[in-house]
Enzyme design. Structure first.
Site, PDB file in Angstrom:
ATOM      1  N   LYS B  58     -32.882 -12.276 -34.556  1.00  9.93           N
ATOM      2  CA  LYS B  58     -33.146 -10.866 -34.579  1.00  9.93           C
ATOM      3  C   LYS B  58     -33.664 -10.346 -33.449  1.00  9.93           C
ATOM      4  O   LYS B  58     -33.215  -9.247 -32.820  1.00  9.93           O
ATOM      5  CB  LYS B  58     -33.522 -10.431 -35.856  1.00  9.93           C
ATOM      6  N   GLN B 102     -39.133 -10.054 -43.406  1.00  4.72           N
ATOM      7  CA  GLN B 102     -38.458 -11.412 -43.583  1.00  4.72           C
ATOM      8  C   GLN B 102     -38.572 -11.887 -44.723  1.00  4.72           C
ATOM      9  O   GLN B 102     -39.614 -12.282 -45.452  1.00  4.72           O
ATOM     10  CB  GLN B 102     -38.781 -12.464 -42.547  1.00  4.72           C
ATOM     11  N   ASP B 125     -32.713  -2.527 -43.252  1.00  4.84           N
ATOM     12  CA  ASP B 125     -32.278  -3.972 -43.876  1.00  4.84           C
ATOM     13  C   ASP B 125     -31.929  -3.668 -45.246  1.00  4.84           C
ATOM     14  O   ASP B 125     -31.427  -4.756 -45.884  1.00  4.84           O
ATOM     15  CB  ASP B 125     -33.648  -5.058 -43.812  1.00  4.84           C
TER      16      ASP B 125
END
Lengths: 286, 286
Positions: B58, B102, B125
Site C-alpha cells: 500500500k 491493518q 478503508d
C-alpha cells in the site's frame, strides 16, 4: 379437497403482554430505587391519522407500564433544521431516556438528518445509523423495534435459525434491512428480496423462515410457502391486512403470525423494554 | 469431452492501473493548488509477514501516486488503550487525510474499538460502523475497499445488478457484509451465505452474480456455477489461490475475476482514490 390449517399461531399479543408485564416490574423497581420513572419522548410531525394513532397507542402503553411520556407535536410545515433542533434538545435533556420520532416525517424533511439527531444511547426505536451498524456487527446497542420483536417471537417459539434460509421481503431502513442483519447475526442464511427481485415466488418457496415486510397486502401467495416454514408477517396494510395470504399460508407453514396480534404488539413491547433499559443505564443498575 | 473456458476475464489489474493513473492526476492537481499532497497514515501492529507485505504494498502504491504516507509500527504486545490512542491521535492530526489500520491486530486487542477511533472523514478503508451504516443506507461516506473495488469492476464490465440474484459467500465485517449492502443498494436480490449455510452448492447454482469472500481455497466448485453467471473471487488464500475452482468455473461463467489480478489490485486502487477524496474534502475542492 379442503385442507385444514396446520400451522401453529405465534401469539405476539400474548408474548407482548408478558414482556410488558416484565417491563412494568422493571419500571417499578427503578422508581422505587431512584425516585424517577423512565421517560420516553415522542415526536410527531403533522397530523397524519395513522401516525397520530400509532403515537397515541405508544403513549397509552407507556402509561400502562408506568413509563412517563413527553410529547412534542410539530406542524407538518416544520423544516429539517427545526426538527433536528427539537430532537437534539431531547438528546441533551437528562430527564428524557428514550426518543421516538414517528416515521414518516413528510417528504420535504431530511428524515435521516432528524433520526441522526437522536443520541445513540436514547435510540430506543433503533433508527440511527449507529444502531444499524450495531445490529450489523452484533455490537451492544438498541435494535429496531419491529425486527427486535420478530426475533423475540422466533425465540419464544424455539425457532432454530442457524443454517436455515431466512428470506426477508422488503428492505426498508427500519424493518427489512435491520431484520436481515439480526437474522444473519443468528447464523441464518439471509436473502433480501424486494420490489426489484426477479422471481419472488421462487425465493419464497425456498424460505425456511419468511419475514414479509413490504406493506403490500397479499403480495405473498400462500401456495408458495414451503411446507413446514415459519412465516412472520410484518405487513401493515390498511385494515390490518398482512403481506401474506394467511389462509393458504397457514395450511403449509409450521408456525405463522396472525395479523393483527402477531408482530404489531411486539414492536411496542420492544420499544418500552428498550426505554426502560436506556433509563437503567442512565440511572445506574440495581 | 473437454470444454474450453468461455468466460471473459475481468481484468482488475488493468482497471486498477487506470484508476491509479486518475488518482495520480488528482494528487498532482491538489498539490499544485494547495502545496500539500494527500497523506495516508498506516498503522501496523506486530510483524505478521502477510500484514507487513500488505502495508508495504500500500505504501509503494501511495508513493507511485504521489500520496505521502506516514507509518506507525506498534509492537504485537500493544494494548487496546494504547492502540486506540495512537489511532485517535491520527484522527486529530490535520496533516493526515486517511487512516489505514491493518487487519488483524491480534486476538488480545479489541479491534472494533481501534477501528472506531478512526474519524469517519478519514476512514478511507471503510472499516468503521459509520461507514458500514452509510453503505447500508446508501448515504455519502467511504466504502470498504474490497467491496468498493468489486463494484467498480462490475460497473466496468457493464454488469447490470438490478433484480439479479447476488450471492455473497462470507460475512466478514470488512468484506462480505459491506459487499452485500452495496449490492443491495444497486437493487440486486442479495443472499448472505457463510460457514453455517446448510446447502451452499444449491445457493451457488442460483447465483447470477457470485461474490466469494471466505479465504477458503477452492471452497466453491466450478461445476456449481450457474451458466452465464458473473463470478467475483475475493479469496485470498496462501499462494494466491482463490475461493473458486477457477478452471471449471471459467467454463460456465460469462465473466470471472482471475486470482491474482482480479479483486486484489482494485482494493488498493479504491484505498488510494478514497485517500485523495478525503484530502480534497479537507483541503477544499478545485
Amino acid at each position: 379437497m379442503t385442507r385444514t390449517p396446520t400451522a401453529r399461531l405465534m401469539d405476539g399479543a400474548g408474548l407482548a403482554r408478558r414482556v410488558n408485564a416484565a417491563t412494568a416490574s422493571a419500571v417499578e423497581e427503578i422508581r422505587r430505587r431512584t425516585g424517577t420513572a423512565p421517560c420516553l419522548a415522542t415526536v410527531l410531525v403533522g397530523e397524519d391519522p395513522a401516525s397520530v394513532t400509532y403515537v397515541r397507542m405508544k403513549q397509552t402503553r407507556c402509561a400502562k407500564a408506568g413509563i412517563r411520556s413527553r410529547h412534542i407535536a410539530l406542524p407538518a410545515s416544520v423544516g429539517t433544521g427545526e426538527l433536528v433542533e427539537a430532537v437534539a434538545a431531547l438528546s441533551h435533556d437528562p430527564e428524557v431516556h428514550g426518543i421516538l420520532l414517528q416515521h414518516p416525517v413528510g417528504p420535504h424533511i431530511d428524515e435521516r438528518a432528524a433520526f441522526e439527531a437522536i443520541a445513540p444511547d436514547k435510540d430506543v426505536d433503533g433508527v440511527t445509523t449507529h444502531s444499524f451498524a450495531a445490529m450489523g456487527f452484533g455490537l451492544p446497542g438498541f435494535v429496531s423495534c419491529t425486527p427486535g420483536g420478530i426475533l423475540r417471537l422466533l425465540d419464544e417459539y424455539g425457532v432454530d435459525l442457524a443454517g436455515r434460509h431466512a428470506v426477508v421481503v422488503g428492505r426498508s431502513a427500519i424493518l427489512g434491512r435491520p431484520a436481515g442483519m439480526l437474522l444473519l447475526g443468528r447464523d441464518a442464511t439471509v436473502t433480501y428480496a424486494h420490489s426489484r427481485t426477479a422471481d419472488l415466488p421462487a425465493l419464497v418457496r425456498e424460505a425456511d423462515v419468511l419475514v414479509a415486510a413490504t406493506g403490500r397486502p397479499g403480495l405473498i401467495r400462500g401456495a408458495d410457502i414451503k411446507p413446514g416454514a415459519v412465516v412472520v408477517d410484518a405487513g401493515y396494510g390498511p385494515g390490518n391486512v398482512g403481506d401474506v395470504e394467511f389462509g393458504a399460508a397457514a395450511e403449509r407453514a409450521s408456525l405463522i403470525t396472525p395479523v393483527p396480534g402477531g408482530v404489531g404488539p411486539m414492536t411496542i413491547a420492544v420499544l418500552l423494554a428498550q426505554t426502560v433499559e436506556a433509563a437503567r443505564r442512565r440511572l445506574g443498575p440495581a
